[in-house]
Design a protein around this motif. Sequence first.
Motif, PDB file in Angstrom:
ATOM      1  N   THR A  28      -7.527  16.873 -16.007  1.00 26.40           N
ATOM      2  CA  THR A  28      -6.761  16.513 -17.204  1.00 26.40           C
ATOM      3  C   THR A  28      -5.335  16.073 -16.883  1.00 26.40           C
ATOM      4  N   VAL A  29      -4.942  16.171 -15.621  1.00 23.45           N
ATOM      5  CA  VAL A  29      -3.595  15.766 -15.205  1.00 23.45           C
ATOM      6  C   VAL A  29      -3.619  14.286 -14.843  1.00 23.45           C
ATOM      7  N   SER A  30      -2.911  13.482 -15.624  1.00 16.91           N
ATOM      8  CA  SER A  30      -2.868  12.037 -15.383  1.00 16.91           C
ATOM      9  C   SER A  30      -1.573  11.656 -14.684  1.00 16.91           C
ATOM     10  N   LEU A  31      -1.713  10.783 -13.706  1.00 13.39           N
ATOM     11  CA  LEU A  31      -0.568  10.260 -12.963  1.00 13.39           C
ATOM     12  C   LEU A  31      -0.583   8.744 -13.084  1.00 13.39           C
ATOM     13  N   GLU A  32       0.595   8.154 -13.200  1.00 11.43           N
ATOM     14  CA  GLU A  32       0.689   6.704 -13.283  1.00 11.43           C
ATOM     15  C   GLU A  32       1.414   6.168 -12.056  1.00 11.43           C
ATOM     16  N   GLU A  33       0.947   5.035 -11.602  1.00 12.81           N
ATOM     17  CA  GLU A  33       1.594   4.348 -10.480  1.00 12.81           C
ATOM     18  C   GLU A  33       1.631   2.866 -10.822  1.00 12.81           C
ATOM     19  N   SER A  34       2.723   2.214 -10.466  1.00  9.83           N
ATOM     20  CA  SER A  34       2.884   0.785 -10.747  1.00  9.83           C
ATOM     21  C   SER A  34       3.245   0.040  -9.478  1.00  9.83           C
ATOM     22  N   SER A  35       2.906  -1.227  -9.453  1.00  9.88           N
ATOM     23  CA  SER A  35       3.372  -2.076  -8.361  1.00  9.88           C
ATOM     24  C   SER A  35       4.885  -2.195  -8.486  1.00  9.88           C
ATOM     25  N   ALA A  36       5.540  -2.645  -7.442  1.00  6.77           N
ATOM     26  CA  ALA A  36       7.001  -2.718  -7.428  1.00  6.77           C
ATOM     27  C   ALA A  36       7.560  -3.515  -8.608  1.00  6.77           C
ATOM     28  N   ASP A  37       6.866  -4.582  -8.999  1.00  2.00           N
ATOM     29  CA  ASP A  37       7.362  -5.409 -10.102  1.00  2.00           C
ATOM     30  C   ASP A  37       6.698  -5.070 -11.436  1.00  2.00           C
ATOM     31  N   GLU A  61      -4.447 -15.653 -12.179  1.00  3.68           N
ATOM     32  CA  GLU A  61      -4.602 -16.997 -11.627  1.00  3.68           C
ATOM     33  C   GLU A  61      -4.688 -17.007 -10.101  1.00  3.68           C
ATOM     34  N   ASP A  62      -4.303 -15.908  -9.473  1.00  5.24           N
ATOM     35  CA  ASP A  62      -4.279 -15.853  -8.007  1.00  5.24           C
ATOM     36  C   ASP A  62      -5.086 -14.633  -7.547  1.00  5.24           C
ATOM     37  N   LYS A  63      -6.339 -14.857  -7.231  1.00  4.16           N
ATOM     38  CA  LYS A  63      -7.260 -13.789  -6.866  1.00  4.16           C
ATOM     39  C   LYS A  63      -6.760 -12.970  -5.682  1.00  4.16           C
ATOM     40  N   GLU A  64      -6.277 -13.633  -4.645  1.00  5.56           N
ATOM     41  CA  GLU A  64      -5.819 -12.949  -3.445  1.00  5.56           C
ATOM     42  C   GLU A  64      -4.619 -12.049  -3.733  1.00  5.56           C
ATOM     43  N   GLN A  65      -3.695 -12.568  -4.510  1.00  7.83           N
ATOM     44  CA  GLN A  65      -2.515 -11.782  -4.859  1.00  7.83           C
ATOM     45  C   GLN A  65      -2.929 -10.568  -5.696  1.00  7.83           C
ATOM     46  N   LEU A  66      -3.838 -10.769  -6.636  1.00  9.32           N
ATOM     47  CA  LEU A  66      -4.317  -9.670  -7.468  1.00  9.32           C
ATOM     48  C   LEU A  66      -4.976  -8.591  -6.607  1.00  9.32           C
ATOM     49  N   GLU A  67      -5.810  -8.990  -5.676  1.00 13.87           N
ATOM     50  CA  GLU A  67      -6.468  -8.034  -4.784  1.00 13.87           C
ATOM     51  C   GLU A  67      -5.441  -7.234  -3.996  1.00 13.87           C
ATOM     52  N   ASP A  68      -4.413  -7.908  -3.483  1.00 18.52           N
ATOM     53  CA  ASP A  68      -3.359  -7.223  -2.728  1.00 18.52           C
ATOM     54  C   ASP A  68      -2.630  -6.203  -3.604  1.00 18.52           C
ATOM     55  N   PHE A  69      -2.279  -6.615  -4.825  1.00 16.13           N
ATOM     56  CA  PHE A  69      -1.593  -5.714  -5.756  1.00 16.13           C
ATOM     57  C   PHE A  69      -2.461  -4.499  -6.062  1.00 16.13           C
ATOM     58  N   LEU A  70      -3.741  -4.723  -6.296  1.00 17.98           N
ATOM     59  CA  LEU A  70      -4.651  -3.618  -6.609  1.00 17.98           C
ATOM     60  C   LEU A  70      -4.759  -2.636  -5.444  1.00 17.98           C
ATOM     61  N   ILE A  71      -4.934  -3.151  -4.250  1.00 16.68           N
ATOM     62  CA  ILE A  71      -5.065  -2.287  -3.083  1.00 16.68           C
ATOM     63  C   ILE A  71      -3.809  -1.436  -2.897  1.00 16.68           C
ATOM     64  N   LEU A  72      -2.649  -2.068  -2.929  1.00 18.78           N
ATOM     65  CA  LEU A  72      -1.397  -1.339  -2.722  1.00 18.78           C
ATOM     66  C   LEU A  72      -1.169  -0.289  -3.809  1.00 18.78           C
ATOM     67  N   THR A  73      -1.373  -0.679  -5.061  1.00 22.90           N
ATOM     68  CA  THR A  73      -1.100   0.230  -6.164  1.00 22.90           C
ATOM     69  C   THR A  73      -2.117   1.369  -6.212  1.00 22.90           C
ATOM     70  N   LEU A  74      -3.380   1.065  -5.985  1.00 19.03           N
ATOM     71  CA  LEU A  74      -4.396   2.126  -5.959  1.00 19.03           C
ATOM     72  C   LEU A  74      -4.139   3.103  -4.816  1.00 19.03           C
ATOM     73  N   ASN A  75      -3.772   2.607  -3.658  1.00 16.72           N
ATOM     74  CA  ASN A  75      -3.490   3.498  -2.532  1.00 16.72           C
ATOM     75  C   ASN A  75      -2.294   4.401  -2.817  1.00 16.72           C
ATOM     76  N   LYS A  76      -1.260   3.859  -3.438  1.00 17.27           N
ATOM     77  CA  LYS A  76      -0.108   4.684  -3.809  1.00 17.27           C
ATOM     78  C   LYS A  76      -0.513   5.748  -4.826  1.00 17.27           C
ATOM     79  N   ALA A  77      -1.339   5.373  -5.799  1.00 16.78           N
ATOM     80  CA  ALA A  77      -1.790   6.324  -6.822  1.00 16.78           C
ATOM     81  C   ALA A  77      -2.648   7.427  -6.204  1.00 16.78           C
ATOM     82  N   ILE A  78      -3.530   7.062  -5.301  1.00 17.41           N
ATOM     83  CA  ILE A  78      -4.400   8.045  -4.644  1.00 17.41           C
ATOM     84  C   ILE A  78      -3.568   9.010  -3.793  1.00 17.41           C
ATOM     85  N   THR A  79      -2.573   8.492  -3.107  1.00 21.19           N
ATOM     86  CA  THR A  79      -1.692   9.347  -2.311  1.00 21.19           C
ATOM     87  C   THR A  79      -0.962  10.344  -3.198  1.00 21.19           C
ATOM     88  N   LYS A  80      -0.422   9.871  -4.309  1.00 18.17           N
ATOM     89  CA  LYS A  80       0.291  10.749  -5.227  1.00 18.17           C
ATOM     90  C   LYS A  80      -0.652  11.815  -5.794  1.00 18.17           C
TER      91      LYS A  80
END
Length: 108
Positions: A28-37, A61-80
């Motif tokens: 039930t404990v929710s944590l939020e993480e955001s990309s730098a921007d 519009e940019d699949k590669e950029q979206l994938e990079d953002f998702l990976i970085l943000t998900l990894n930060k969230a999982i670490t937290k």
Amino acid sequence: MFGDMMGMMGKLKETQQKVEETKKRLDTVSLEESSADGLVKVTITANREVKQIQIDDSLLEDKEQLEDFLILTLNKAITKATQVNEAELAAVAKEGMPNIPGMDSLFK
């Protein structure tokens, strides 16, 4: 001595129950993480279950950029989430451990 052993076994069983209760509470404990921007936002439980992902339309519009953002943000969230999870479970485990010389350093 036998009474001490029975007391320790009871305390360990009680601690195990508290650990299970803590695991359920961490769902039930929710944590939020955001990309730098702030273009990607992830909500995750302390048990590392992804609950929500928000993506700014500009990234669609940019699949590669979206994938990079998702990976970085998900990894930060999982670490937290892992840090919160481990701290909570360690606190419960330490609280319930019998006082055995030398064992206290395991839970610092």
